[in-house]
Design an enzyme around this catalytic site. Structure first.
Site, PDB file in Angstrom:
ATOM      1  N   LYS A 124       0.845  -1.197   0.000  1.00  0.00           N
ATOM      2  CA  LYS A 124       0.000   0.000   0.000  1.00  0.00           C
ATOM      3  C   LYS A 124       0.884   1.253   0.000  1.00  0.00           C
ATOM      4  O   LYS A 124       0.564   2.238  -0.664  1.00  0.00           O
ATOM      5  CB  LYS A 124      -0.909  -0.004   1.220  1.00  0.00           C
ATOM      6  CG  LYS A 124      -1.989  -1.098   1.187  1.00  0.00           C
ATOM      7  CD  LYS A 124      -3.035  -0.832   2.275  1.00  0.00           C
ATOM      8  CE  LYS A 124      -3.699  -2.100   2.792  1.00  0.00           C
ATOM      9  NZ  LYS A 124      -4.468  -2.868   1.849  1.00  0.00           N
ATOM     10  N   GLU A 208      -2.973   6.749   7.780  1.00  0.00           N
ATOM     11  CA  GLU A 208      -3.826   7.600   6.938  1.00  0.00           C
ATOM     12  C   GLU A 208      -4.776   8.395   7.797  1.00  0.00           C
ATOM     13  O   GLU A 208      -5.164   7.955   8.877  1.00  0.00           O
ATOM     14  CB  GLU A 208      -4.679   6.723   6.000  1.00  0.00           C
ATOM     15  CG  GLU A 208      -3.962   6.286   4.758  1.00  0.00           C
ATOM     16  CD  GLU A 208      -4.785   5.315   3.920  1.00  0.00           C
ATOM     17  OE1 GLU A 208      -5.968   5.080   4.243  1.00  0.00           O
ATOM     18  OE2 GLU A 208      -4.226   4.796   2.948  1.00  0.00           O
ATOM     19  N   HIS A 243     -14.097  -3.836   8.156  1.00  0.00           N
ATOM     20  CA  HIS A 243     -13.369  -3.493   6.932  1.00  0.00           C
ATOM     21  C   HIS A 243     -13.414  -4.596   5.880  1.00  0.00           C
ATOM     22  O   HIS A 243     -12.590  -4.636   4.967  1.00  0.00           O
ATOM     23  CB  HIS A 243     -11.907  -3.132   7.222  1.00  0.00           C
ATOM     24  CG  HIS A 243     -11.758  -2.067   8.261  1.00  0.00           C
ATOM     25  ND1 HIS A 243     -12.206  -0.782   8.053  1.00  0.00           N
ATOM     26  CD2 HIS A 243     -11.261  -2.105   9.514  1.00  0.00           C
ATOM     27  CE1 HIS A 243     -11.964  -0.067   9.151  1.00  0.00           C
ATOM     28  NE2 HIS A 243     -11.406  -0.852  10.046  1.00  0.00           N
ATOM     29  N   ARG A 299      -5.461  -8.408  -8.919  1.00  0.00           N
ATOM     30  CA  ARG A 299      -6.087  -9.725  -9.102  1.00  0.00           C
ATOM     31  C   ARG A 299      -7.563  -9.512  -9.393  1.00  0.00           C
ATOM     32  O   ARG A 299      -8.063  -8.394  -9.363  1.00  0.00           O
ATOM     33  CB  ARG A 299      -5.945 -10.528  -7.815  1.00  0.00           C
ATOM     34  CG  ARG A 299      -6.501  -9.722  -6.623  1.00  0.00           C
ATOM     35  CD  ARG A 299      -6.661 -10.540  -5.371  1.00  0.00           C
ATOM     36  NE  ARG A 299      -6.824  -9.717  -4.190  1.00  0.00           N
ATOM     37  CZ  ARG A 299      -7.978  -9.284  -3.718  1.00  0.00           C
ATOM     38  NH1 ARG A 299      -9.107  -9.567  -4.329  1.00  0.00           N
ATOM     39  NH2 ARG A 299      -8.030  -8.532  -2.637  1.00  0.00           N
TER      40      ARG A 299
END
Ligand code: ADP
Ligand code: ADP
Ligand code: MG
Length: 670
Positions: A124, A208, A243, A299
């Site tokens: 990420k 974040e 999540h 993917r």
């Protein structure tokens, strides 16, 4: 590097996955004329994907590390089966750059991007650095290399609380922590690192800004090895628990046309930055106004079918074409959006117990058939085992209609028709979720499920007349099919000569609630049911498809009911109900438990024999019916076993305590 050299025509495809995605890939591969090879672990010997493939190779023990995640064994399976290409599905090795490289080294085609692209986008942090350079909007945050506590604390303070700490290598919602205050940061960092190390073998973190009331928007992209790259509109996956996506739809009901164009253009820019080849997804969070890049998944995604239903594209077919070195068969202009699709993920888990996975053998599997506007992607069937070793997703129900409301209606209906027994599933929870007015009105964010959990997992309402009627009907139907299929019911004729008016009393209990007596009256005159002092006309017939048609007070209702010993599962237009059948003369009788002999509890007449000598009986299976004081009572197996002898015949008048049948217990008796 000339990418097109990596991809070439092939005829045998190995699917390095299990469950619904393996089944789904095999389906398309077969339709394209490819020979398919499945791989499996010891736990999956009898699995659906193994049965479907042309060939199947055992990888090793059940543990994923020893089977589906074991690169050498998968490559060896390809070699032994003569496979030329490997489709990784999602999860397992699908985003593992070492695996993509190992395929290449072994002369196999990896159906997906190159190891380099995967590496660039797999972390990420790394992908955010790339996107920053490419001018794709990012969530404000820290995605640097330095991982010491001081650097992370400084970064978090600069971003401003609340923040989200994420595992850079993360996926499936794991390794993520919301941190609301500075003093909570050290503990969250430590536990996120621990989880990331255990789950992904990499404990690097990024931080974040926590977007408030976020929505999850993502764009499907696909590129070929000739430099063509397309976007196939967006999906919205805002309904999440911990999540992890639960419901996904396409297109997003939140974006307008201009926002749609913008997010798709941003996604093409993101994928273009690494000259992406293969299918991939660019994920964004939205604060309702702007969208911010969060990660790319290199993917196929679990929720890809919603995109397929609105575009008419088979993404797996395109993946395989690209891997064969072909060009994408369409241009961006030719990709059009048609209608609306929505998907629900069916898991073996208990939403009422913190979504704890459930394992066991699936005793019954009732998922609607695929139909116009309804697609079913399933990886299991009755008799299969849900093992603790793998993800607990059982199937996906995907509905399509010209409008969002129409698609929700179809999904709601399909869920209400679904029932799986043997493991706990989230089907009732999904039904409540999809039926929630806020979902229909699209006034949701990613915290919706957590906030509404009590409501979404609320105990079922109390059963009414229709539910009791359905329960009685289910017992009658079960008895009618017992005893070698000899129809025997108040309506069936065989072996059944009622004289005068008869009645039979059923006692049901729901959960910890009180008992309800239901009387069935038949013989001379119309069949009726008495519930709570009222007597209502009652009839039962087999349903046109599955289920039973119950006519109550002149209205025919299609119901579903399953009898498992003394537990009854009933689905009617009012919802789902679980009833316990309290049978005073049957398996519930304390005195009979542990007793091999079935004796008459009271003096009476034997009116029906329902099982044959030698038959294997489940606990609670009907053996014979006795008429006692104008009331019928069915004597049932007090435990599972084999019927050794029947010591009476129809018409016998028997005294109290007379032995009527003998049953030999199977294995250990309770
Ligand atoms: P993400 O949450 O990363 O955006 P998905 O929702 O598509 O992606 O899938 C979440 C993750 O859950 C996948 O990366 C995969 O590891 C795992 N997963 C979910 N279902 C399965 C399954 N049936 N078999 C294997 N892995 C699964
Ligand atoms: P994973 O690899 O586990 O899929 P993601 O980075 O895609 O991790 O995040 C998973 C989910 O967490 C997103 O779908 C979104 O609901 C939520 N999320 C991620 N980043 C943020 C953020 N900065 N603010 C709020 N929610 C976020
Ligand atoms: Mg994600």
């Amino acid at each position: 590097m000339d990418r097109s050299k990596l991809y070439r025509r092939f005829h045998t495809l190995l699917i390095a996955n299990r469950g619904e995605i393996a089944v789904r890939v095999i389906r398309t591969a077969k339709a394209m004329g490819l020979r398919t090879v499945a791989v499996y672990s010891e736990a999956d010997r009898g699995a659906l994907h193994v049965a479907m493939a042309d060939e199947a190779v055992l990888l090793g023990p059940s543990r994923a590390r020893d089977s589906y995640l074991n690169i050498e064994r998968v490559i060896e399976a390809a070699r032994r089966s003569g496979a030329e290409a490997i489709h990784p599905g999602y999860g397992f090795l699908s985003e593992n750059a070492d695996f993509a490289k190992a395929c290449l080294d072994a002369g196999l085609i990896f159906v997906g991007p190159t190891a380099e692209m995967m590496q660039a986008m797999g972390s990420k942090s790394g992908s955010k650095l790339l996107m920053e350079k490419a001018g794709v909007p990012l969530v404000p945050g820290y995605h640097g290399e330095a991982q010491d506590d001081a650097t992370l604390a400084k970064a978090a303070a600069k971003i401003g609380f609340p923040v989200l700490v994420k595992a850079s290598a993360g996926g499936g919602g794991r390794g993520m922590r919301i941190v609301r205050k500075a003093d909570e940061l050290p503990a969250s960092v430590e536990s996120a690192k621990r989880e990331a190390k255990a789950a992904f073998g990499d404990d690097r973190l990024l931080i974040e800004k926590l977007v408030q009331n976020p929505r999850h928007i993502e764009v499907q992209v696909i590129g070929d090895s000739h430099g063509n790259l397309l976007s196939l509109f967006e999906r919205e996956c805002t309904l999440q628990r911990r999540h992890q996506k639960v419901i996904e739809e396409a297109p997003s009901p939140t974006l307008n046309a201009a926002q749609r164009d913008a997010v798709c253009a941003a996604a093409r820019k993101a994928a273009g930055a690494v000259s992406y080849v293969g299918a991939g997804t660019i994920e964004f969070v939205s604060d309702g106004k702007d969208v911010f890049f969060i990660e790319m998944n290199t993917r196929l995604q679990v929720e890809h079918p919603v995109t397929e239903l609105i575009t008419g594209v088979d993404l797996v077919e395109w993946q395989l074409l690209i891997a064969s070195g072909e060009k994408l068969p369409m241009t961006q202009d030719q990709i059009t959006l048609h209608g609306h699709a929505i998907e629900a993920r069916v898991y073996a888990e208990n939403p009422g117990k913190n979504f704890m996975p459930s394992v066991g053998t699936i005793r019954s599997w009732n998922i609607p058939e695929q139909a116009a506007g309804l697609r079913i992607d399933a990886g299991y069937r009755a008799g299969d085992t849900v093992s603790p070793h793998y993800d607990a997703m059982l199937a996906k129900l995907i509905a399509w209609a010209p409008t969002r409301d129409g698609a929700i209606d179809r999904l709601t209906h399909a869920l209400s028709e679904s029932d799986v027994r043997g493991v706990v599933t989230n089907i009732p929870f999904l039904t409540a979720l999809v039926g929630h007015p806020a979902v229909r009105a699209n006034v949701i964010d990613t915290g919706f499920i957590e906030r509404e959990l009590d409501h979404l997992t609320a105990a079922p309402k109390p059963p009414g007349d229709l539910e009791f009627a359905a329960a009685v009907a289910a017992v009658l139907q079960q008895e009618a099919t017992a005893a070698g299929g000899v129809a025997r019911s108040p309506w069936g004729a065989a072996g059944w000569m009622p004289v005068g008016r008869r009645q039979r009393v059923f006692t049901f209990r729901q959960g910890q609630g009180g008992e309800q007596k239901v009387g069935l009256h038949y013989g001379k005159g119309p069949v009726t049911l008495s519930v709570g002092g009222r007597e209502i006309g009652f009839a039962v017939a087999p349903g046109l498809t599955r289920g039973i048609d119950v006519t109550l007070d002149g209205i025919k209702s299609h119901v579903q009911a399953i009898v498992e010993g003394h537990e009854l599962y009933v689905r009617t237009r009012n919802g789902r109900f679980e009833l316990h059948w309290v049978d005073p003369f049957g398996g519930d009788d304390e005195e009979q438990v542990g007793e091999d002999r079935i004796v008459a509890p009271l003096p009476g007449t034997v009116v029906a024999i329902l099982a044959e000598v030698g038959a294997k009986l489940e606990k609670g299976a009907p053996i014979l019916t006795l008429e006692v004081m104008k009331m019928e009572q069915t004597l049932r197996a007090p435990f599972a076993g084999v019927l050794k002898a029947i010591k009476c015949k129809v018409g016998d008048i028997v005294g109290e305590g007379v032995e009527l049948a003998e049953i030999e217990p199977a294995g250990e008796r309770p």
